[in-house]
Design a protein around this motif. Structure first.
Motif, PDB file in Angstrom:
ATOM      1  N   GLN A  60       0.971  -1.535  -0.021  1.00  0.00           N
ATOM      2  CA  GLN A  60      -0.094   0.192   0.235  1.00  0.00           C
ATOM      3  C   GLN A  60       1.122   1.655   0.017  1.00  0.00           C
ATOM      4  N   ARG A  61       2.289   1.215   0.748  1.00  0.00           N
ATOM      5  CA  ARG A  61       2.448   2.900   0.314  1.00  0.00           C
ATOM      6  C   ARG A  61       3.502   2.861  -0.441  1.00  0.00           C
ATOM      7  N   THR A  62       3.833   1.771  -1.259  1.00  0.00           N
ATOM      8  CA  THR A  62       5.031   1.520  -1.870  1.00  0.00           C
ATOM      9  C   THR A  62       4.725   1.573  -3.790  1.00  0.00           C
ATOM     10  N   LYS A  63       3.252   1.208  -3.886  1.00  0.00           N
ATOM     11  CA  LYS A  63       3.030   0.941  -4.594  1.00  0.00           C
ATOM     12  C   LYS A  63       3.411  -0.470  -6.048  1.00  0.00           C
ATOM     13  N   ILE A  64       4.486  -1.270  -4.947  1.00  0.00           N
ATOM     14  CA  ILE A  64       4.626  -2.298  -5.375  1.00  0.00           C
ATOM     15  C   ILE A  64       4.251  -3.567  -5.158  1.00  0.00           C
ATOM     16  N   THR A  65       3.982  -4.046  -5.621  1.00  0.00           N
ATOM     17  CA  THR A  65       3.319  -5.615  -5.839  1.00  0.00           C
ATOM     18  C   THR A  65       4.412  -6.593  -5.105  1.00  0.00           C
ATOM     19  N   CYS A  66       3.902  -6.531  -4.492  1.00  0.00           N
ATOM     20  CA  CYS A  66       3.786  -7.951  -2.964  1.00  0.00           C
ATOM     21  C   CYS A  66       3.164  -9.101  -2.810  1.00  0.00           C
ATOM     22  N   ILE A  67       3.847 -10.039  -3.356  1.00  0.00           N
ATOM     23  CA  ILE A  67       3.304 -11.608  -2.713  1.00  0.00           C
ATOM     24  C   ILE A  67       3.869 -12.016  -1.714  1.00  0.00           C
ATOM     25  N   PHE A  68       2.690 -12.456  -0.854  1.00  0.00           N
ATOM     26  CA  PHE A  68       3.876 -13.024   0.888  1.00  0.00           C
ATOM     27  C   PHE A  68       2.830 -15.001   0.527  1.00  0.00           C
ATOM     28  N   GLU A  69       3.834 -16.071   0.241  1.00  0.00           N
ATOM     29  CA  GLU A  69       3.332 -17.193   0.589  1.00  0.00           C
ATOM     30  C   GLU A  69       3.971 -17.573   1.262  1.00  0.00           C
ATOM     31  N   HIS A  70       3.763 -18.743   2.568  1.00  0.00           N
ATOM     32  CA  HIS A  70       3.912 -18.911   3.670  1.00  0.00           C
ATOM     33  C   HIS A  70       3.350 -20.712   3.625  1.00  0.00           C
ATOM     34  N   SER A  71       3.850 -22.030   3.792  1.00  0.00           N
ATOM     35  CA  SER A  71       3.634 -22.602   4.146  1.00  0.00           C
ATOM     36  C   SER A  71       2.869 -23.138   5.653  1.00  0.00           C
ATOM     37  N   THR A  93      12.615  -2.931   2.509  1.00  0.00           N
ATOM     38  CA  THR A  93      13.403  -1.614   2.547  1.00  0.00           C
ATOM     39  C   THR A  93      13.952  -0.981   1.395  1.00  0.00           C
ATOM     40  N   ASN A  94      14.830  -2.167   1.324  1.00  0.00           N
ATOM     41  CA  ASN A  94      15.737  -1.917  -0.050  1.00  0.00           C
ATOM     42  C   ASN A  94      14.876  -1.988  -1.121  1.00  0.00           C
ATOM     43  N   VAL A  95      13.782  -3.055  -1.257  1.00  0.00           N
ATOM     44  CA  VAL A  95      13.467  -3.329  -2.772  1.00  0.00           C
ATOM     45  C   VAL A  95      13.176  -1.607  -2.888  1.00  0.00           C
ATOM     46  N   ALA A  96      12.534  -0.787  -2.009  1.00  0.00           N
ATOM     47  CA  ALA A  96      11.970   0.127  -2.329  1.00  0.00           C
ATOM     48  C   ALA A  96      12.115   1.202  -2.720  1.00  0.00           C
ATOM     49  N   ARG A  97      13.393   1.945  -2.176  1.00  0.00           N
ATOM     50  CA  ARG A  97      14.934   2.374  -1.948  1.00  0.00           C
ATOM     51  C   ARG A  97      15.234   2.249  -3.276  1.00  0.00           C
ATOM     52  N   HIS A  98      16.393   1.009  -3.914  1.00  0.00           N
ATOM     53  CA  HIS A  98      17.061   0.791  -4.735  1.00  0.00           C
ATOM     54  C   HIS A  98      16.612   0.201  -5.831  1.00  0.00           C
ATOM     55  N   ALA A  99      15.751  -0.947  -5.826  1.00  0.00           N
ATOM     56  CA  ALA A  99      15.230  -1.937  -6.122  1.00  0.00           C
ATOM     57  C   ALA A  99      14.894  -1.745  -8.148  1.00  0.00           C
ATOM     58  N   GLY A 100      14.087  -0.881  -7.926  1.00  0.00           N
ATOM     59  CA  GLY A 100      12.887   0.256  -8.721  1.00  0.00           C
ATOM     60  C   GLY A 100      12.184  -1.061 -10.043  1.00  0.00           C
ATOM     61  N   VAL A 119      13.013 -13.043   0.362  1.00  0.00           N
ATOM     62  CA  VAL A 119      13.122 -12.011  -0.597  1.00  0.00           C
ATOM     63  C   VAL A 119      13.251 -11.783  -1.860  1.00  0.00           C
ATOM     64  N   ALA A 120      12.388 -11.865  -3.047  1.00  0.00           N
ATOM     65  CA  ALA A 120      12.868 -12.075  -4.459  1.00  0.00           C
ATOM     66  C   ALA A 120      12.446 -10.924  -5.067  1.00  0.00           C
ATOM     67  N   ASP A 121      12.740  -9.966  -5.234  1.00  0.00           N
ATOM     68  CA  ASP A 121      12.331  -8.534  -6.430  1.00  0.00           C
ATOM     69  C   ASP A 121      12.821  -8.783  -7.901  1.00  0.00           C
ATOM     70  N   THR A 122      12.064  -7.617  -8.942  1.00  0.00           N
ATOM     71  CA  THR A 122      12.138  -8.214 -10.195  1.00  0.00           C
ATOM     72  C   THR A 122      12.767  -6.938 -10.975  1.00  0.00           C
ATOM     73  N   GLY A 123      13.445  -6.065  -9.801  1.00  0.00           N
ATOM     74  CA  GLY A 123      14.362  -4.708 -10.093  1.00  0.00           C
ATOM     75  C   GLY A 123      15.519  -4.876 -10.305  1.00  0.00           C
ATOM     76  N   ARG A 124      16.353  -3.598 -10.285  1.00  0.00           N
ATOM     77  CA  ARG A 124      17.506  -3.291 -11.122  1.00  0.00           C
ATOM     78  C   ARG A 124      18.602  -4.827 -10.984  1.00  0.00           C
ATOM     79  N   GLY A 125      18.742  -4.652  -9.448  1.00  0.00           N
ATOM     80  CA  GLY A 125      20.020  -5.689  -9.261  1.00  0.00           C
ATOM     81  C   GLY A 125      21.032  -4.513  -8.948  1.00  0.00           C
TER      82      GLY A 125
END
Length: 176
Positions: A60-71, A93-100, A119-125
């Motif tokens: 909600q804060r970042t508008k970055i789609t965030c999927i949480f899955e757990h067993s 926090t690093n995803v929101a600040r740096h990953a794009g 935690v896996a993002d699709t950002g710039r790496g």
């Protein structure tokens, strides 16, 4: 104060009303920060619910789609739950600040008495070897927190291909 000033100094009354609104917003912000640092839900309801709440709030804060899955994860407390929560929080926090990134996946599972949070993002790496000492403080803090909980933290990233942060903490019959 605003009511008292209305009749004698309308401009001051308006400033008092504005200040009151700013004070209310600052209080809300501080409460939000305190909750994100250590939400009561972590103690009251456990790690899964705390991460569910945090990932929803993050989206909600970042508008970055965030999927949480757990067993099915046993109820964890103490330093293991705190480490898993705080490391996930820092990674997001690093995803929101740096990953794009446009989206990030968070997963939590237990296999062979090892808690794993990814935690896996699709950002710039990035190239972890290229970080300056100050740029890598968040990552170093995450590794330190994992070590204090008896676990390990692995960060895999490649420019243009995103970043994956993996936390593994052995759990068992000891006080978690």
């Amino acid at each position: 104060m605003q009511e008292r000033l209305k009749k004698t100094d309308p401009a001051a009354a308006e400033r008092a009303l504005t200040m009151s609104g700013l004070i209310d917003k600052n209080l809300q912000d501080v409460r939000g920060m305190a909750i994100r640092l250590r939400p009561g839900v972590l103690d009251d309801l456990g790690l899964i619910d705390a991460l569910e709440w945090y990932t929803t709030d993050f989206e909600q804060r970042t508008k970055i789609t965030c999927i949480f899955e757990h067993s099915a994860v046993p109820r964890l407390k103490g330093r293991v739950a705190t480490a898993a929560y705080r490391i996930t929080q820092e990674a997001l926090t690093n995803v929101a600040r740096h990953a794009g990134a446009s989206n990030v996946d968070v997963s939590q599972s237990v296999e062979n008495n090892v808690l794993q949070v990814i935690v896996a993002d699709t950002g710039r790496g990035f190239d972890p070897g290229d970080l300056s000492e100050t740029e890598g403080l968040g990552l170093a803090g995450m590794r330190e927190r994992a070590g204090l909980a008896g676990g390990t933290l692995t960060i895999v990233s490649e420019q243009g291909r995103g970043t994956t942060v993996s936390l593994q903490i052995p759990i068992g019959n000891r006080d978690e």
